[in-house]
Design a protein around this motif. Structure first.
Motif, PDB file in Angstrom:
ATOM      1  N   LEU A   4       0.848  -1.187   0.000  1.00 30.85           N
ATOM      2  CA  LEU A   4       0.000   0.000   0.000  1.00 30.85           C
ATOM      3  C   LEU A   4       0.884   1.238   0.000  1.00 30.85           C
ATOM      4  CD1 LEU A   4      -2.536  -1.117   2.759  1.00 30.85           C
ATOM      5  CD2 LEU A   4      -2.838  -1.258   0.285  1.00 30.85           C
ATOM      6  N   VAL A   5       0.541   2.188  -0.841  1.00 33.66           N
ATOM      7  CA  VAL A   5       1.300   3.435  -0.905  1.00 33.66           C
ATOM      8  C   VAL A   5       0.321   4.597  -0.813  1.00 33.66           C
ATOM      9  CG1 VAL A   5       2.853   4.876  -2.246  1.00 33.66           C
ATOM     10  CG2 VAL A   5       3.113   2.385  -2.293  1.00 33.66           C
ATOM     11  N   GLU A   6       0.488   5.403   0.242  1.00 32.17           N
ATOM     12  CA  GLU A   6      -0.348   6.589   0.410  1.00 32.17           C
ATOM     13  C   GLU A   6       0.294   7.787  -0.277  1.00 32.17           C
ATOM     14  OE1 GLU A   6      -0.424   4.479   4.549  1.00 32.17           O
ATOM     15  OE2 GLU A   6       1.039   4.974   2.999  1.00 32.17           O
ATOM     16  N   SER A   7      -0.532   8.704  -0.699  1.00 38.60           N
ATOM     17  CA  SER A   7      -0.054   9.960  -1.274  1.00 38.60           C
ATOM     18  C   SER A   7      -1.113  11.019  -1.044  1.00 38.60           C
ATOM     19  CB  SER A   7       0.234   9.806  -2.769  1.00 38.60           C
ATOM     20  OG  SER A   7      -0.943   9.440  -3.471  1.00 38.60           O
ATOM     21  N   GLY A   8      -0.725  12.270  -1.282  1.00 42.01           N
ATOM     22  CA  GLY A   8      -1.679  13.359  -1.175  1.00 42.01           C
ATOM     23  C   GLY A   8      -1.562  14.192   0.077  1.00 42.01           C
ATOM     24  N   GLY A   9      -0.694  13.792   0.987  1.00 41.98           N
ATOM     25  CA  GLY A   9      -0.506  14.583   2.188  1.00 41.98           C
ATOM     26  C   GLY A   9       0.223  15.889   1.892  1.00 41.98           C
ATOM     27  N   GLY A  10       0.287  16.739   2.904  1.00 48.21           N
ATOM     28  CA  GLY A  10       0.977  18.003   2.716  1.00 48.21           C
ATOM     29  C   GLY A  10       0.615  18.992   3.791  1.00 48.21           C
ATOM     30  N   LEU A  11       0.962  20.237   3.525  1.00 50.27           N
ATOM     31  CA  LEU A  11       0.692  21.339   4.448  1.00 50.27           C
ATOM     32  C   LEU A  11      -0.490  22.144   3.913  1.00 50.27           C
ATOM     33  CD1 LEU A  11       1.460  23.221   6.825  1.00 50.27           C
ATOM     34  CD2 LEU A  11       3.046  24.357   5.251  1.00 50.27           C
ATOM     35  N   VAL A  12      -1.465  22.395   4.767  1.00 52.42           N
ATOM     36  CA  VAL A  12      -2.652  23.134   4.366  1.00 52.42           C
ATOM     37  C   VAL A  12      -3.087  24.020   5.522  1.00 52.42           C
ATOM     38  CG1 VAL A  12      -4.232  21.303   5.107  1.00 52.42           C
ATOM     39  CG2 VAL A  12      -4.937  22.897   3.305  1.00 52.42           C
ATOM     40  N   GLN A  13      -3.717  25.126   5.201  1.00 48.27           N
ATOM     41  CA  GLN A  13      -4.233  26.001   6.243  1.00 48.27           C
ATOM     42  C   GLN A  13      -5.546  25.459   6.791  1.00 48.27           C
ATOM     43  OE1 GLN A  13      -4.472  29.968   4.518  1.00 48.27           O
ATOM     44  NE2 GLN A  13      -2.477  30.479   5.378  1.00 48.27           N
ATOM     45  N   ALA A  14      -5.838  25.834   8.005  1.00 47.57           N
ATOM     46  CA  ALA A  14      -7.102  25.444   8.621  1.00 47.57           C
ATOM     47  C   ALA A  14      -8.261  25.875   7.734  1.00 47.57           C
ATOM     48  CB  ALA A  14      -7.230  26.057  10.005  1.00 47.57           C
ATOM     49  N   GLY A  15      -9.225  24.967   7.587  1.00 48.26           N
ATOM     50  CA  GLY A  15     -10.353  25.216   6.709  1.00 48.26           C
ATOM     51  C   GLY A  15     -10.163  24.683   5.307  1.00 48.26           C
ATOM     52  N   GLY A  16      -8.947  24.295   4.988  1.00 51.26           N
ATOM     53  CA  GLY A  16      -8.639  23.794   3.661  1.00 51.26           C
ATOM     54  C   GLY A  16      -8.984  22.328   3.496  1.00 51.26           C
ATOM     55  N   SER A  17      -8.627  21.797   2.333  1.00 56.44           N
ATOM     56  CA  SER A  17      -8.954  20.415   1.990  1.00 56.44           C
ATOM     57  C   SER A  17      -7.741  19.693   1.425  1.00 56.44           C
ATOM     58  CB  SER A  17     -10.071  20.377   0.937  1.00 56.44           C
ATOM     59  OG  SER A  17     -11.253  20.962   1.414  1.00 56.44           O
ATOM     60  N   LEU A  18      -7.736  18.401   1.607  1.00 52.71           N
ATOM     61  CA  LEU A  18      -6.757  17.509   0.993  1.00 52.71           C
ATOM     62  C   LEU A  18      -7.459  16.219   0.633  1.00 52.71           C
ATOM     63  CD1 LEU A  18      -3.598  17.783   3.297  1.00 52.71           C
ATOM     64  CD2 LEU A  18      -3.772  18.584   0.941  1.00 52.71           C
ATOM     65  N   ARG A  19      -6.961  15.541  -0.402  1.00 52.01           N
ATOM     66  CA  ARG A  19      -7.447  14.209  -0.706  1.00 52.01           C
ATOM     67  C   ARG A  19      -6.273  13.235  -0.672  1.00 52.01           C
ATOM     68  NH1 ARG A  19     -10.452  11.409  -5.908  1.00 52.01           N
ATOM     69  NH2 ARG A  19      -8.381  11.560  -6.844  1.00 52.01           N
TER      70      ARG A  19
END
Length: 124
Positions: A4-19
């Protein structure tokens, strides 16, 4: 074996979105339930969301209910975690995991395969 390989993480401001995405290889996981867990610094790994093999049954931790959505694309052997309205307390390493049966589950001990994790950092 399943990798299994995860991706899509990162730095985001509060209220933002990530997938987040979780790509499986080695064998098909289409018949298996999968889940997402997270581990914040200095804390234990905790349950986030789980989905059954067909995608019609999902469960969420209370802390993410209404903000996160788990889904799967069996044609791509990939699972997703859509995270909206992110909060600083969502900061953690996020792990995907796969069971070897079809039923969704919330306990980490019920999962046989794990990814290496992807970091999500939410700034205030």
């Amino acid at each position: 074996q399943v990798q299994l390989v995860e991706s899509g993480g990162g730095l985001v401001q509060a209220g933002g979105s990530l997938r987040l995405s979780c790509a499986a290889s080695g064998r098909t996981t289409n018949s298996y339930a999968m889940g997402w867990f997270r581990q914040a610094p200095g804390k234990e790994r905790t349950f986030v969301a789980t989905i059954n093999w067909s995608g019609d049954i999902t469960y969420y931790a209370d802390s993410v209910k209404g903000r996160f959505t788990i889904s799967r694309d069996n044609a791509k052997n990939t699972k997703y975690l859509q995270m909206n309205s992110l909060k600083p307390e969502d900061t953690a390493v996020y792990y995907c995991a796969v069971r070897t049966i079809s039923r969704a589950a919330m306990g980490s001990h019920e999962y046989a395969y794990w990814g290496q994790g992807t970091q999500v950092t939410v700034s205030s």
